[in-house]
Structures are given as structure tokens and as C-alpha cells.
Design a protein around this motif. Structure first.
Motif, mmCIF file in Angstrom:
data_model
loop_
_atom_site.group_PDB
_atom_site.id
_atom_site.type_symbol
_atom_site.label_atom_id
_atom_site.label_comp_id
_atom_site.label_asym_id
_atom_site.label_seq_id
_atom_site.Cartn_x
_atom_site.Cartn_y
_atom_site.Cartn_z
ATOM 1 N N HIS A 95 0.845 -1.192 0.000
ATOM 2 C CA HIS A 95 0.000 0.000 0.000
ATOM 3 C C HIS A 95 0.880 1.241 0.000
ATOM 4 N N ALA A 96 0.567 2.170 -0.879
ATOM 5 C CA ALA A 96 1.290 3.445 -0.933
ATOM 6 C C ALA A 96 0.336 4.545 -0.488
ATOM 7 N N HIS A 97 0.805 5.414 0.380
ATOM 8 C CA HIS A 97 -0.036 6.509 0.875
ATOM 9 C C HIS A 97 0.055 7.737 -0.020
ATOM 10 N N HIS A 98 0.786 7.628 -1.088
ATOM 11 C CA HIS A 98 0.997 8.767 -1.970
ATOM 12 C C HIS A 98 0.778 8.330 -3.406
ATOM 13 N N SER A 99 0.695 9.258 -4.280
ATOM 14 C CA SER A 99 0.561 8.940 -5.692
ATOM 15 C C SER A 99 1.863 8.318 -6.175
ATOM 16 N N PHE A 100 1.755 7.309 -7.000
ATOM 17 C CA PHE A 100 2.952 6.673 -7.530
ATOM 18 C C PHE A 100 2.704 6.354 -8.997
ATOM 19 N N ASP A 101 3.756 6.073 -9.714
ATOM 20 C CA ASP A 101 3.636 5.733 -11.119
ATOM 21 C C ASP A 101 4.677 4.696 -11.461
ATOM 22 N N VAL A 102 4.233 3.606 -12.070
ATOM 23 C CA VAL A 102 5.168 2.572 -12.511
ATOM 24 C C VAL A 102 5.512 2.766 -13.984
ATOM 25 N N ASP A 103 4.958 3.779 -14.558
ATOM 26 C CA ASP A 103 5.114 4.076 -15.970
ATOM 27 C C ASP A 103 6.013 5.295 -16.144
ATOM 28 N N GLN A 104 6.478 5.519 -17.357
ATOM 29 C CA GLN A 104 7.341 6.667 -17.617
ATOM 30 C C GLN A 104 6.770 7.512 -18.756
ATOM 31 N N PRO A 105 6.775 8.831 -18.566
ATOM 32 C CA PRO A 105 6.304 9.708 -19.639
ATOM 33 C C PRO A 105 7.043 9.421 -20.944
ATOM 34 N N GLY A 106 6.277 9.414 -22.021
ATOM 35 C CA GLY A 106 6.859 9.170 -23.338
ATOM 36 C C GLY A 106 6.734 7.724 -23.788
ATOM 37 N N LYS A 107 6.626 6.788 -22.854
ATOM 38 C CA LYS A 107 6.459 5.380 -23.215
ATOM 39 C C LYS A 107 5.045 5.171 -23.738
ATOM 40 N N ASP A 108 4.886 4.170 -24.604
ATOM 41 C CA ASP A 108 3.578 3.919 -25.222
ATOM 42 C C ASP A 108 2.483 3.695 -24.177
ATOM 43 N N SER A 109 2.766 2.889 -23.144
ATOM 44 C CA SER A 109 1.747 2.600 -22.143
ATOM 45 C C SER A 109 1.340 3.869 -21.388
ATOM 46 N N HIS A 110 2.292 4.738 -21.118
ATOM 47 C CA HIS A 110 1.989 6.005 -20.453
ATOM 48 C C HIS A 110 1.115 6.861 -21.354
ATOM 49 N N ARG A 111 1.428 6.884 -22.628
ATOM 50 C CA ARG A 111 0.634 7.661 -23.579
ATOM 51 C C ARG A 111 -0.805 7.136 -23.632
ATOM 52 N N HIS A 112 -0.985 5.809 -23.554
ATOM 53 C CA HIS A 112 -2.332 5.228 -23.556
ATOM 54 C C HIS A 112 -3.124 5.701 -22.329
ATOM 55 N N ARG A 113 -2.486 5.678 -21.149
ATOM 56 C CA ARG A 113 -3.156 6.098 -19.912
ATOM 57 C C ARG A 113 -3.520 7.576 -19.968
ATOM 58 N N VAL A 114 -2.575 8.412 -20.415
ATOM 59 C CA VAL A 114 -2.818 9.855 -20.492
ATOM 60 C C VAL A 114 -3.946 10.152 -21.475
ATOM 61 N N ALA A 115 -4.042 9.320 -22.504
ATOM 62 C CA ALA A 115 -5.101 9.512 -23.500
ATOM 63 C C ALA A 115 -6.479 9.161 -22.943
ATOM 64 N N GLY A 116 -6.516 8.447 -21.808
ATOM 65 C CA GLY A 116 -7.805 8.170 -21.189
ATOM 66 C C GLY A 116 -8.134 6.711 -20.955
ATOM 67 N N ALA A 117 -7.239 5.781 -21.288
ATOM 68 C CA ALA A 117 -7.525 4.365 -21.073
ATOM 69 C C ALA A 117 -7.740 4.094 -19.585
ATOM 70 N N THR A 118 -8.743 3.292 -19.269
ATOM 71 C CA THR A 118 -8.994 2.902 -17.884
ATOM 72 C C THR A 118 -7.965 1.885 -17.430
ATOM 73 N N GLU A 119 -7.680 0.891 -18.273
ATOM 74 C CA GLU A 119 -6.657 -0.098 -17.952
ATOM 75 C C GLU A 119 -5.690 -0.228 -19.116
ATOM 76 N N VAL A 120 -4.432 -0.410 -18.770
ATOM 77 C CA VAL A 120 -3.397 -0.664 -19.763
ATOM 78 C C VAL A 120 -2.646 -1.900 -19.296
ATOM 79 N N LEU A 121 -2.607 -2.907 -20.154
ATOM 80 C CA LEU A 121 -1.875 -4.130 -19.847
ATOM 81 C C LEU A 121 -0.606 -4.118 -20.681
ATOM 82 N N LEU A 122 0.513 -4.112 -20.015
ATOM 83 C CA LEU A 122 1.818 -4.103 -20.663
ATOM 84 C C LEU A 122 2.387 -5.504 -20.501
ATOM 85 N N ALA A 123 2.747 -6.162 -21.607
ATOM 86 C CA ALA A 123 3.178 -7.555 -21.538
ATOM 87 C C ALA A 123 4.431 -7.804 -22.363
#
Length: 175
Positions: free
Chosen positions: A37-65
Motif C-alpha cells: 500500500h502506498a499513501h501517496h501517488s505513484f507511477d510505474v510508468d514513464q512519460p513518453g512510453k507507449d503505455s503512459h501515452r495510452h493512460r494519459v489519452a484516457g484508457a482505464t486499464e493498460v496491460l503491458l506484456a
């Protein structure tokens, strides 16, 4: 699903204890997953990566495999933080789930405690804390382990969840 928590205040040694417990318990042949559990905002993604771009665009879930692992990121947006039980339901079956944090939830826990932090113990006011792992001697109404006694803490947890017999009992665990 068998779950056991590791709780404590900041800098109490929770993450180190979790890491050692995972290594000890998996080394005994059990499967273990973890929830942190994290008490703060966290991000496992990095700006500029495709998965990050999908989330920023509005995707509810992004599965990176990949062939080595997959990660499912779910954006809560305007949703409330899901309860621990809802998160546990998303995990694949394992012998034991170790949970770091969620100190107010009702699952059994061991408290990590470092005297130098000056923080009070959680255990005296919380019956879900079944044992304490501390770097200082304590007089409590439940077992106290040295913070570095990973084997002892692992034995206690595995016995408490029924994966191995309690000390002095005969037989094998129910894994």
C-alpha cells in the motif's frame, strides 16, 4: 486465500522484513505474492512510453506484456481507492499473500518496530497484530521476535495461517 500483513510506522523496517520473508518462504517451496500500500501517488510508468501515452489519452486499464512479465495498470480517475479484498481478488492463487501496509484492515499482521524512530507500538491497541518484530526488547502479551529473526517470523506466520504445524505439533503443513 491466506494473507498476512506486515505493518509499522515509517522507517520501522517493514520493506526489509517483507523482502526477507518472501525470500525465506519461497525458499521453503511455497508460492508468495505481495501487495504494497502506498499513501501517496505513484507511477510505474514513464512519460513518453507507449503505455503512459495510452493512460494519459484516457484508457482505464493498460496491460503491458512481454515474455518475462506483465503489468496491469488501472487508472482510478474519479473512483475511490479499492479495498484490499477487491485487490486480492485480482491476484492469481498462491499459498500466501504478504501485505505491506493496510494496518487498519482486519487480516492478521506482524508489526515491524525500530525503537530509534520513537514511534509508539501499534500492537497494544490492535488485536490483529499477532506478533512484533523489533530491534529492542519489548514486554507484550504476544510473541516478540528480533527484527532480524526472519526464520522465526516466517515460522510464526506459516504456523498461524496453517501452512506448517505450530512448534511442538506433529505432522506436515497443509500446502
Amino acid at each position: 486465500m491466506r494473507i498476512y500483513g506486515v505493518v509499522g510506522w515509517k522507517n520501522a523496517g517493514k520493506t526489509g522484513l517483507m523482502e526477507r520473508l518472501v525470500a525465506e518462504i519461497t525458499g521453503r517451496g511455497f508460492t508468495v505474492s505481495t501487495v504494497k500500500h502506498a499513501h501517496h501517488s505513484f507511477d510505474v510508468d514513464q512519460p513518453g512510453k507507449d503505455s503512459h501515452r495510452h493512460r494519459v489519452a484516457g484508457a482505464t486499464e493498460v496491460l503491458l506484456a512481454s515474455r518475462n512479465r506483465f503489468a496491469l495498470m488501472h487508472e482510478l480517475r474519479d473512483e475511490a481507492e479499492p479495498p484490499l479484498q477487491a485487490l486480492l481478488a485480482r491476484l492469481a492463487p498462491v499459498d500466501l499473500v504478504l501485505v505491506e501496509g493496510y494496518k487498519r484492515d482486519g487480516h492478521p499482521k506482524v508489526e515491524a518496530h525500530r525503537a530509534a524512530t520513537g514511534n509508539p507500538l501499534i500492537a497494544p491497541g490492535d488485536d490483529t497484530v499477532r506478533a512484533v518484530a523489533s530491534d529492542a526488547p519489548l514486554d507484550l502479551d504476544r510473541p516478540v521476535f528480533d527484527l532480524d529473526d526472519t526464520v522465526g517470523v516466517a515460522d510464526f506466520i506459516l504456523s498461524d495461517v496453517g501452512l506448517m504445524p505450530a512448534p511442538g505439533q506433529r505432522g506436515h503443513g497443509c500446502a
